[in-house]
Motif scaffolding. Structure first.
Motif, short mmCIF file in Angstrom:
data_model
loop_
_atom_site.label_atom_id
_atom_site.label_comp_id
_atom_site.label_asym_id
_atom_site.label_seq_id
_atom_site.Cartn_x
_atom_site.Cartn_y
_atom_site.Cartn_z
N THR A 197 0.83 -1.20 0.00
CA THR A 197 0.00 0.00 0.00
C THR A 197 0.87 1.26 0.00
O THR A 197 0.38 2.35 -0.25
CB THR A 197 -0.92 0.03 1.23
OG1 THR A 197 -0.10 -0.09 2.39
CG2 THR A 197 -1.91 -1.11 1.19
N ARG A 198 2.15 1.10 0.32
CA ARG A 198 3.08 2.24 0.26
C ARG A 198 4.43 1.72 -0.20
O ARG A 198 5.27 1.31 0.62
CB ARG A 198 3.17 2.89 1.64
CG ARG A 198 3.91 4.21 1.64
CD ARG A 198 3.79 4.88 3.02
NE ARG A 198 4.57 6.09 3.06
CZ ARG A 198 4.18 7.27 2.61
NH1 ARG A 198 2.99 7.41 2.10
NH2 ARG A 198 4.97 8.31 2.68
N VAL A 199 4.63 1.70 -1.51
CA VAL A 199 5.90 1.23 -2.07
C VAL A 199 6.91 2.36 -1.90
O VAL A 199 6.63 3.51 -2.24
CB VAL A 199 5.74 0.87 -3.57
CG1 VAL A 199 7.08 0.48 -4.18
CG2 VAL A 199 4.72 -0.25 -3.73
N MET A 200 8.07 2.03 -1.34
CA MET A 200 9.03 3.07 -1.02
C MET A 200 10.06 3.23 -2.14
O MET A 200 10.28 2.32 -2.96
CB MET A 200 9.73 2.77 0.31
CG MET A 200 8.76 2.50 1.48
SD MET A 200 7.46 3.73 1.67
CE MET A 200 8.35 5.03 2.50
N ASN A 201 10.69 4.39 -2.10
CA ASN A 201 11.77 4.78 -3.00
C ASN A 201 12.93 3.77 -2.86
O ASN A 201 13.28 3.40 -1.73
CB ASN A 201 12.13 6.18 -2.48
CG ASN A 201 13.29 6.82 -3.12
OD1 ASN A 201 14.24 6.18 -3.50
ND2 ASN A 201 13.20 8.14 -3.22
N LEU A 202 13.50 3.31 -3.98
CA LEU A 202 14.55 2.27 -3.90
C LEU A 202 15.85 2.79 -3.29
O LEU A 202 16.71 2.01 -2.90
CB LEU A 202 14.84 1.71 -5.30
CG LEU A 202 13.67 1.00 -5.99
CD1 LEU A 202 14.09 0.49 -7.36
CD2 LEU A 202 13.12 -0.14 -5.15
N ARG A 203 16.00 4.11 -3.23
CA ARG A 203 17.24 4.68 -2.70
C ARG A 203 17.09 5.22 -1.28
O ARG A 203 18.06 5.57 -0.63
CB ARG A 203 17.73 5.81 -3.62
CG ARG A 203 18.28 5.30 -4.95
CD ARG A 203 19.30 4.21 -4.67
NE ARG A 203 19.99 3.69 -5.82
CZ ARG A 203 21.08 4.23 -6.35
NH1 ARG A 203 21.59 5.34 -5.88
NH2 ARG A 203 21.67 3.64 -7.36
N ASP A 204 15.83 5.34 -0.82
CA ASP A 204 15.60 5.90 0.51
C ASP A 204 14.28 5.33 1.03
O ASP A 204 13.20 5.75 0.60
CB ASP A 204 15.54 7.44 0.42
CG ASP A 204 15.28 8.09 1.77
OD1 ASP A 204 14.97 7.36 2.74
OD2 ASP A 204 15.37 9.33 1.85
N GLY A 205 14.39 4.38 1.95
CA GLY A 205 13.21 3.67 2.46
C GLY A 205 12.28 4.54 3.29
O GLY A 205 11.22 4.09 3.72
#
Ligand code: AQP
Length: 345
Positions: A197-205
């Protein structure tokens, strides 16, 4: 999802789903897992489904006109390639149905400035530049309420970041009903389900994956090829620890948790099941498996998107037909709202 009280309040309304995506850039894996994949799941079930490319929302920040046209078609192609059937669902772009903007104005006069000031997405997007952003960006949640309530939608599948806006939609509906002593708008339920439901940025979780994020390496685009997907996952930030054997072991490891959740959502499993399968595995094993899975799921969609994009006139025809169907639902609702407010017509 719906408790008894909510069901009663909504008893007179057709169970109806509305949701949308902004054509503010190419679709990301976050849009797919948090929204589109779930739109497809809700199609053909107990609901009428209405899906929209919300171009009026896109222009709350500057969009190059040629790009906007292209991205609007690309988002529509993404919906269709992922499994939205434009016959079964109503699929259109927002600006073709002027009733959205008209009801949006009524809601600008219902929503309170104090409510808008609490919207965290506005604070995030405006940052320290709040004096210089468009008035439209500030009023965005009120237009979003209009998008939903114009169709008397009872359910809105969204990612976690949109939960506050759907709650505001309920507040606006309640205030309208209360002020005019009517029972006209339903109580809309956000549907926020699944492991992504909240996919995070691959460089900054700590940051969510966004279309408009600064670096392309921080997101997976729906149109990325297999090599690019593999490269982005390989370079995704993680930590030196292997995967634990319980989900609790991922506490305080946001980047690791994000990759496990993405794997779970792509493979239609729970995150717990993924951990059970990969307990003790290092990133050298998990990341290539995740990349293979993502390519497996996304490649057929991006191939179909390219095929659809080769015939923009056909996409325009589909959107125009969808807009006609949307207007047939929206116009009577807007007219009744105008009567309730007291407009002469
Ligand atoms: N990272 C995400 N994880 C899960 N769901 C997400 N959604 C967006 N990002 C994620 C969901 O996708 C739907 C459409 O969102 P939108 O395009 O209307 O607006 P947004 O949430 O502002 O999306 P972006 O990608 O972050 O766009 P930009 O960068 O242009 O602002 C919503 O249901 C949203 O929850």
């Amino acid at each position: 999802m719906t408790d008894a009280a909510t069901t009663d309040v909504n008893a007179k309304f057709t169970p109806r789903v509305f949701s949308g995506i902004k054509p503010s850039g190419g679709l990301t894996l976050g849009n797919y897992l948090g929204a589109i994949k779930r739109f497809v799941d809700m199609q053909g079930g107990d609901f009428e489904t209405i899906y929209c490319v919300v171009d009026l929302h896109a222009i709350t920040v500057w969009q190059d006109p040629t790009e906007l046209r292209n991205t609007t078609r690309e988002v529509a192609a993404g919906f269709i390639a992922s499994g939205i059937d434009p016959e079964q669902s109503v699929l259109f772009n927002q600006s073709q149905v002027s009733q959205h903007a008209e009801l949006g104005w009524l809601f600008n006069c219902v929503a309170r400035v104090g409510w808008m000031n609490r919207m965290t997405q506005f604070k995030d997007k405006a940052g320290s530049n709040a004096e210089k952003v468009s008035l439209g960006l500030y009023a965005y949640p009120s237009l979003m309420a209009a998008d939903i309530l114009l169709y008397h939608a009872t359910h809105v599948p969204v990612g976690e970041d949109q939960k506050q806006h759907v709650e505001l939609t309920r507040d606006i509906a309640q205030k309208f009903n209360h002020d005019f002593k009517v029972d006209f708008f339903p109580e809309t339920n956000p549907v926020i389900e699944g492991p992504a439901t909240r996919v995070m940025n691959l460089r900054d979780g700590a940051k969510k994956m966004s279309k408009s994020g600064e670096s392309d390496m921080e997101r997976i685009n729906m149109t990325d090829d297999a090599d690019t997907i593999a490269k982005k996952f390989k370079k995704a930030k993680t930590d030196p620890e292997p995967l634990p054997d319980t989900l609790d072991g991922l506490a305080g490891r946001p980047e690791a948790r994000n990759l496990v959740d993405i794997y779970a959502a792509l493979s239609d499993q729970t995150s717990q099941q993924v951990i059970a399968e990969y307990a003790g595995a290092g990133w050298g094993k998990f990341k290539p498996a995740l990349a293979d899975l993502a390519v497996d799921k996304l490649a057929p969609i991006s191939t179909e998107m390219s095929r659809l994009m080769a015939d923009p006139a056909e996409i325009d025809r589909i959107l125009a037909r969808g807009a006609e169907r949307a207007r047939a639902i929206a116009q009577p609702v807007l007219q009744q709202a105008y009567d309730i407010v007291g407009f002469v017509r």
